[in-house]
Write an enzyme that holds these catalytic residues in place. Structure first.
Site, short mmCIF file in Angstrom:
data_model
loop_
_atom_site.label_atom_id
_atom_site.label_comp_id
_atom_site.label_asym_id
_atom_site.label_seq_id
_atom_site.Cartn_x
_atom_site.Cartn_y
_atom_site.Cartn_z
N ASP B 13 0.83 -1.22 0.00
CA ASP B 13 0.00 0.00 0.00
C ASP B 13 0.86 1.26 0.00
OD1 ASP B 13 -2.25 1.56 0.02
OD2 ASP B 13 -3.11 0.70 1.82
N HIS B 207 -6.37 4.86 7.11
CA HIS B 207 -5.48 5.90 6.56
C HIS B 207 -5.62 7.19 7.37
CE1 HIS B 207 -3.99 3.99 2.80
NE2 HIS B 207 -5.01 3.18 3.04
N CYS B 238 -0.86 9.78 -1.80
CA CYS B 238 -0.21 10.40 -2.94
C CYS B 238 0.63 11.57 -2.46
CB CYS B 238 -1.27 10.89 -3.93
SG CYS B 238 -0.52 11.83 -5.26
#
Lengths: 302, 302
Positions: B13, B207, B238
């Site tokens: 991930d 997250h 990102c």
């Protein structure tokens, strides 16, 4: 959870950790905007000696200027001793914050006296402030561990709290000065203080040194803390050593609370705006998340 | 809390979010060290098309090489469809992970089919993997909200979970793909899944997009989750848009657990060593705290 109060301490705890002194006009702008955002308290500065801590040298002036204005938030100032109290009374600080370190070493380094003597002195100072008609908040610094001593005996912490409560000082901040707190500990301490006095108004002041900051804040709120001290963008600690860290970011906590419909009265966009300006002023990324990502709703509709 | 298991997903991930492809030898080094650190599971990669996601193009090769070795941790691989399962079976992946998005939009974008069809297909694939003698973990992606759709109906999430449980698939990961989870929600979902099956082995995959990551992880653990998926240094999301974020940092969580005497069998220094190398490789600071500060004990005795 009851309505959680937000005490913005960025202008004090955040800025005092920076090597660069922020101009008074810039501070005023940030403080005014925070004080009108809907957060409950804004800590303007600390009444220390300006030659020892130039970042806080304009605290009296800030209060003189802000005192002429009307803001949504209560303004607070940190006082370390009798001289500081004199100055705070002189410039009309509405909420006077003061504290004692539960760590004998930390207390001696900060005040020249051990925890027991410092507690007696701070209680006397707090009662004087209250006699002068001011609101007072007393804290236990290094409550969850000390950068010098390591773990601090729980009984020492609760002993200071009991002394505060005996003196009628029920607004108490448990301060994680070094960032050692972990969620189970914070929950237990808040519960134990409420066990001593269910009416105690507990504030949690948590630094995110080891990544547990927000988890500890949630533990505090779930255990019955009434207020959280936060810093815009999570500013604080020492940007050079990176061993210290700032408080939990104000806008991250408010964003989290608003996810469950709490504190919808706080203008999150205003908080984010201030934090963006603080980050731009220092020219670096701050630890906070939401000022960078924007609030969740904005992202979803984007 | 029972013994919490750590599933390191950084090599999958974390790395799949990077624009730069990490050389196989470097990945091997990081994976081997993580797999011998005492964490329970390490996710090696994803069986996607290498031309679509070059970062994961060496997943088969990694498993071939690692399969000849013996490590403390179980190795896992992510499989998206039947073709991926074929490859995973071919290279002997011990724990096969697969999932379905609770968001109709996210599911269609990822798989070309809606949630209902995708669930049927993933269950069939999972049962095939199990028939082949592999351990299987199934996930609900976007369980706590979706970057495209926003809030996702709780009933949709629990419906997928119920379908998994009906099929005898009891190792279930609730994945906060977009980082929308908040602690109260995570607690409620874990409790509801345990309400459906008290023996369900729940993993939380959170997250930290909005700063609530660690708070949600603690909520999951307190509610009875058995495992947490974490990423070294909190790598992920990102790095360019900054609207996504990585999982909670492995070493921050392990440090937090060790503060209360849990998971003392994990070599925290080894985790920190890997994360330092990952940060150096990408030449930027990662979100994790403890790899920068060092563990609390070291600081206190310093």
């Amino acid at each position: 959870m009851d309505r959680i109060l937000i005490h913005e301490v960025g202008p004090r705890d955040g800025l005092q950790a920076e090597s660069v002194v922020v101009p008074t006009e810039t501070k005023l702008d940030w403080i005014r905007r925070m004080a009108d955002s809907g957060v409950d308290i804004v800590q303007v500065g600390s009444f220390v000696r300006g030659d020892k801590m130039p970042q806080m040298a304009d605290t009296d002036e800030l209060f003189r200027l802000l005192g002429r204005e009307s803001h949504r938030a209560l303004l607070s100032g940190l006082v370390l001793n009798e001289k500081g109290l004199e100055r705070a009374l002189e410039v009309g600080v509405p909420l006077i914050c003061m504290g004692v370190s539960a760590s004998e070493t930390h207390s001696r380094k900060n005040t020249g006296m051990g925890t027991e003597d410092a507690t007696r002195r701070i209680i006397a100072t707090a009662l004087e402030a209250r006699k002068a008609g001011r609101k007072v908040q007393v804290s236990v610094q290094s409550a969850f561990g000390c950068g010098f001593e390591g773990p601090i005996d729980e009984a020492r912490v609760l002993g200071i709290v009991a002394a505060y409560l005996d003196a009628g000082l029920t607004s108490i901040s448990l301060a994680d000065t070094a960032g050692h707190a972990h969620p189970a500990q914070v929950r237990r301490y808040v519960q134990k203080v409420l066990g001593l006095d269910p009416a105690a108004e507990i504030t949690a002041h948590i630094h995110n040194t080891y990544g547990l900051g927000m988890a500890s804040v949630y533990a505090a709120m779930e255990a019955g803390a009434r207020a959280i001290e936060t810093s815009f963008g999570g500013l604080g600690g020492c940007p050079f050593t990176k061993v210290a860290a700032g408080n939990v970011a104000t806008e991250d906590l408010v964003h989290g609370l608003q996810r469950t419909g709490q504190r919808m009265d706080i203008d999150l966009a205003a908080l984010i705006g201030v934090t963006k300006d603080v980050a731009a002023h220092f020219g670096r990324e701050l630890p906070g998340c939401v000022y960078r990502t924007g609030p969740l709703a904005a992202k979803v509709t984007a």
